[in-house]
Scaffold this motif. Structure first.
Motif, PDB file in Angstrom:
ATOM      1  N   CYS A 175     -21.083  -1.177 -17.474  1.00 44.14           N
ATOM      2  CA  CYS A 175     -21.602  -2.516 -17.725  1.00 44.14           C
ATOM      3  C   CYS A 175     -21.541  -2.759 -19.262  1.00 44.14           C
ATOM      4  N   GLU A 176     -21.827  -1.548 -20.020  1.00 46.54           N
ATOM      5  CA  GLU A 176     -21.955  -1.719 -21.500  1.00 46.54           C
ATOM      6  C   GLU A 176     -20.572  -1.967 -21.856  1.00 46.54           C
ATOM      7  N   LYS A 207      -3.292  -0.664 -12.988  1.00 46.73           N
ATOM      8  CA  LYS A 207      -4.206  -1.231 -14.344  1.00 46.73           C
ATOM      9  C   LYS A 207      -5.513  -0.642 -13.965  1.00 46.73           C
ATOM     10  N   ILE A 208      -6.228   0.024 -14.856  1.00 47.86           N
ATOM     11  CA  ILE A 208      -7.581   0.325 -14.687  1.00 47.86           C
ATOM     12  C   ILE A 208      -8.024   0.272 -16.066  1.00 47.86           C
ATOM     13  N   ASP A 209      -9.412  -0.245 -16.075  1.00 43.44           N
ATOM     14  CA  ASP A 209     -10.198  -0.369 -17.196  1.00 43.44           C
ATOM     15  C   ASP A 209     -11.051   0.689 -17.278  1.00 43.44           C
ATOM     16  N   SER A 264     -12.735  -1.523  -7.560  1.00 41.57           N
ATOM     17  CA  SER A 264     -11.571  -2.188  -6.883  1.00 41.57           C
ATOM     18  C   SER A 264     -10.709  -1.211  -6.367  1.00 41.57           C
ATOM     19  N   ASN A 265     -10.775   0.235  -6.837  1.00 41.50           N
ATOM     20  CA  ASN A 265      -9.887   1.231  -6.086  1.00 41.50           C
ATOM     21  C   ASN A 265     -10.885   2.583  -6.001  1.00 41.50           C
ATOM     22  N   PRO A 279     -15.004  -9.975 -16.857  1.00 40.98           N
ATOM     23  CA  PRO A 279     -15.316 -10.201 -15.312  1.00 40.98           C
ATOM     24  C   PRO A 279     -14.186  -9.654 -14.583  1.00 40.98           C
ATOM     25  N   ASP A 280     -12.814  -9.436 -14.994  1.00 41.70           N
ATOM     26  CA  ASP A 280     -11.817  -9.266 -14.370  1.00 41.70           C
ATOM     27  C   ASP A 280     -11.411  -7.534 -14.619  1.00 41.70           C
ATOM     28  N   ALA A 281     -12.312  -6.922 -15.344  1.00 40.61           N
ATOM     29  CA  ALA A 281     -12.025  -5.654 -15.410  1.00 40.61           C
ATOM     30  C   ALA A 281     -12.024  -4.750 -14.224  1.00 40.61           C
TER      31      ALA A 281
END
Length: 356
Positions: free
Chosen positions: A179-180, A246-248, A221-222, A186-188
């Motif tokens: 979260c930090e 894609k991963i954040d 998401s994954n 919001p789309d991370a």
């Protein structure tokens, strides 16, 4: 030193329901001083000496039996190694360390031996908490206090003290770190590599992670689940990386399996995301110090739990308590914290970290 007389042990066998109450009301005398109360240094021997009245001051000799699973994992190996180190630190502890085993029947036999040998206390990290509950109850009924470490028994009466890590808290800490990093995105895309999904500890870690992410409107998401091994980590990470172009942010539950996860990431040539590890291995912390890859943080799951259990058993047997508390008895349950280690505070933790 025995906490209970032979007559009391015989009575406990006749009236097992009285055992826990009898153990719980033992008069544990609080420490009367601290390091600040010690005499001024006279400039002599520089060897550290326990302050008079402190918990580390040598007391009556106590015999403590210790049993844990096999050291087939860096974290588990560190558990037993940290216990062994106490033998040098505390000359008033006679440590009886059973060979690590993943055979429940053999571990039950080890505890039976401790009971027959009339050790003063048993510190037990069960391979299977439910399976070890009956023999732990038997030890308690024999007047031998049991300190339950990490994997809980089915019956709280099977232990005088329980020392736990914080699996749910690990997930919360990892989620708060995400979260930090991405709370304003919001789309991370957040990914997760769990341990063994059938284990309650894995479920707790995942639930904590999910709950913390929800506070900043993020979600996983994954997700894949590995098996706490290097090989499993590499295999499952490769699958996840193929499925997620894609991963954040990525949280891996365990730094031992993280060795394989990092290998898969390198093989895939991926470096666009921030990774958080789990448990707090020394090699993960060195990666964090180096700051040249994706691993930026890890969440501690202390490998000191076994040693903490032995030290608490010593206090219990010597009729001491935790000197920084007003409570005059050793607490019933202690849960250790799950802090996040980053480049900012890694020096604080690396010396006590385990090797994967």
């Amino acid at each position: 030193m025995r906490l209970r007389t032979t007559t009391q042990r015989q009575q406990s066998r006749r009236y097992p329901g009285l055992v826990v109450g009898a153990v719980a009301v033992l008069a544990l005398t609080a420490c009367t001083g601290s390091a600040e109360d010690a005499a001024d240094d006279d400039g002599g021997d520089s060897t550290p000496v326990a302050a008079a009245g402190s918990n580390d001051e040598e007391g009556d000799m106590v015999t403590i039996g210790f049993s844990a699973p096999a050291a087939d994992h860096g974290w588990m190996g560190a558990i037993t190694e940290n216990v062994r180190d106490l033998a040098e630190q505390y000359p008033d502890i006679d440590l009886q360390i059973a060979e690590g085993t993943n055979d429940v029947n053999l571990q039950i036999s080890q505890v039976e031996t401790f009971i027959n040998d009339e050790v003063d206390a048993i510190v037990l990290l069960p391979f299977d908490g439910a399976a070890m509950t009956p023999i732990a109850l038997e030890a308690m009924e024999a007047g031998i206090p049991v300190i339950n470490v990490d994997r809980e028994f089915d019956d709280p009466n099977a232990a005088r003290v329980t020392v736990l890590g914080d699996n749910y808290g690990m997930g919360v800490s990892a989620g708060q770190y995400m979260c930090e990093q991405f709370g304003d995105k919001p789309d991370a895309v957040i990914a997760e590599i769990a341990g063994i999904d059938s284990l309650p500890l894995t479920q707790d870690r995942s639930q904590g992670f999910e709950d913390a992410l929800a506070e900043c409107d993020l979600e996983v998401s994954n997700r894949v689940a590995a098996d706490f091994t290097v090989e499993g980590g590499e295999e499952e990470a490769a699958k996840l990386l193929q499925a997620a172009p894609k991963i954040d942010g990525l949280w891996n539950h365990d730094d031992d399996q993280g060795v394989g996860v990092l290998a898969a990431i390198e093989n895939a040539g991926r470096d666009e995301f921030v990774m958080v590890g789990g448990a707090g291995s020394a090699n993960a912390m060195r990666e964090i110090q180096d700051d040249s890859g994706v691993l930026k943080a890890t969440v501690i799951y202390p490998s000191t739990q076994g040693a903490d259990g032995v030290k608490l058993a010593r206090l219990l047997l010597q009729q001491k308590a935790m000197s920084d508390l007003d409570e005059v008895e050793v607490p019933r349950t202690i849960q250790l914290y799950a802090p996040v280690v980053t480049s900012d505070n890694v020096d604080q933790y690396i010396d006590s970290a385990f090797e994967s």
